[in-house]
Design a protein around this motif. Sequence first.
Motif, PDB file in Angstrom:
ATOM      1  N   ASP A   1     -11.536   6.939   5.290  1.00 17.73           N
ATOM      2  CA  ASP A   1     -10.902   8.125   4.702  1.00 17.73           C
ATOM      3  C   ASP A   1      -9.382   8.031   4.638  1.00 17.73           C
ATOM      4  O   ASP A   1      -8.740   8.873   4.025  1.00 17.73           O
ATOM      5  CB  ASP A   1     -11.279   9.380   5.508  1.00 17.73           C
TER       6      ASP A   1
ATOM      7  N   LEU B   1       0.816  -1.216   0.000  1.00 24.22           N
ATOM      8  CA  LEU B   1       0.000   0.000   0.000  1.00 24.22           C
ATOM      9  C   LEU B   1       0.854   1.272   0.000  1.00 24.22           C
ATOM     10  O   LEU B   1       0.327   2.376  -0.022  1.00 24.22           O
ATOM     11  CB  LEU B   1      -0.928   0.003   1.222  1.00 24.22           C
TER      12      LEU B   1
ATOM     13  N   TRP C   1      -7.463   5.909   3.161  1.00 23.67           N
ATOM     14  CA  TRP C   1      -6.886   5.318   1.947  1.00 23.67           C
ATOM     15  C   TRP C   1      -6.922   6.280   0.773  1.00 23.67           C
ATOM     16  O   TRP C   1      -7.896   7.005   0.591  1.00 23.67           O
ATOM     17  CB  TRP C   1      -7.654   4.053   1.551  1.00 23.67           C
ATOM     18  N   SER C   2      -5.895   6.223  -0.039  1.00 23.15           N
ATOM     19  CA  SER C   2      -5.934   6.935  -1.319  1.00 23.15           C
ATOM     20  C   SER C   2      -6.842   6.124  -2.240  1.00 23.15           C
ATOM     21  O   SER C   2      -7.201   4.982  -1.941  1.00 23.15           O
ATOM     22  CB  SER C   2      -4.528   7.016  -1.923  1.00 23.15           C
ATOM     23  N   GLU C   3      -7.185   6.693  -3.375  1.00 22.67           N
ATOM     24  CA  GLU C   3      -8.039   5.979  -4.323  1.00 22.67           C
ATOM     25  C   GLU C   3      -7.362   4.678  -4.779  1.00 22.67           C
ATOM     26  O   GLU C   3      -8.005   3.632  -4.873  1.00 22.67           O
ATOM     27  CB  GLU C   3      -8.335   6.878  -5.522  1.00 22.67           C
ATOM     28  N   LYS C   4      -6.067   4.751  -5.035  1.00 20.54           N
ATOM     29  CA  LYS C   4      -5.321   3.576  -5.496  1.00 20.54           C
ATOM     30  C   LYS C   4      -5.286   2.489  -4.415  1.00 20.54           C
ATOM     31  O   LYS C   4      -5.463   1.304  -4.697  1.00 20.54           O
ATOM     32  CB  LYS C   4      -3.901   3.997  -5.884  1.00 20.54           C
ATOM     33  N   GLN C   5      -5.057   2.891  -3.162  1.00 14.75           N
ATOM     34  CA  GLN C   5      -5.042   1.924  -2.059  1.00 14.75           C
ATOM     35  C   GLN C   5      -6.409   1.271  -1.900  1.00 14.75           C
ATOM     36  O   GLN C   5      -6.514   0.062  -1.721  1.00 14.75           O
ATOM     37  CB  GLN C   5      -4.640   2.617  -0.750  1.00 14.75           C
ATOM     38  N   CYS C   6      -7.440   2.075  -1.975  1.00  9.35           N
ATOM     39  CA  CYS C   6      -8.815   1.578  -1.842  1.00  9.35           C
ATOM     40  C   CYS C   6      -9.126   0.571  -2.943  1.00  9.35           C
ATOM     41  O   CYS C   6      -9.689  -0.494  -2.681  1.00  9.35           O
ATOM     42  CB  CYS C   6      -9.783   2.754  -1.882  1.00  9.35           C
TER      43      CYS C   6
ATOM     44  N   ASN D   1      -6.364   5.013  13.481  1.00 11.17           N
ATOM     45  CA  ASN D   1      -7.401   4.977  12.450  1.00 11.17           C
ATOM     46  C   ASN D   1      -8.470   3.926  12.736  1.00 11.17           C
ATOM     47  O   ASN D   1      -8.918   3.226  11.832  1.00 11.17           O
ATOM     48  CB  ASN D   1      -6.754   4.721  11.079  1.00 11.17           C
TER      49      ASN D   1
END
Length: 79
Positions: free
Chosen positions: A44, A16, A46-51, A32
Amino acid sequence: MLGEPSYTMNDLFAQLGLDSSDEAIDAFIEENKLSKDEKLVEADVWSEKQCMFLQEEWKKDAAWAIVIDELNVRMHPTA
């Protein structure tokens, strides 16, 4: 499951792009925590890529799914 890789929490955090030391992982989880109704992939943090990675690997029930499930449990203290 012969031949399927086995990943650790450290591997997941490295994948990640996060600090993957035991101390950093424990601190990340502690900072978190999620409510029981909040889904791991909707957090919230996570970045879009991580998600996208978490969602895809979870859906595939891939080798990553076991450690993603462990992260989910650890981030939901009331679950």
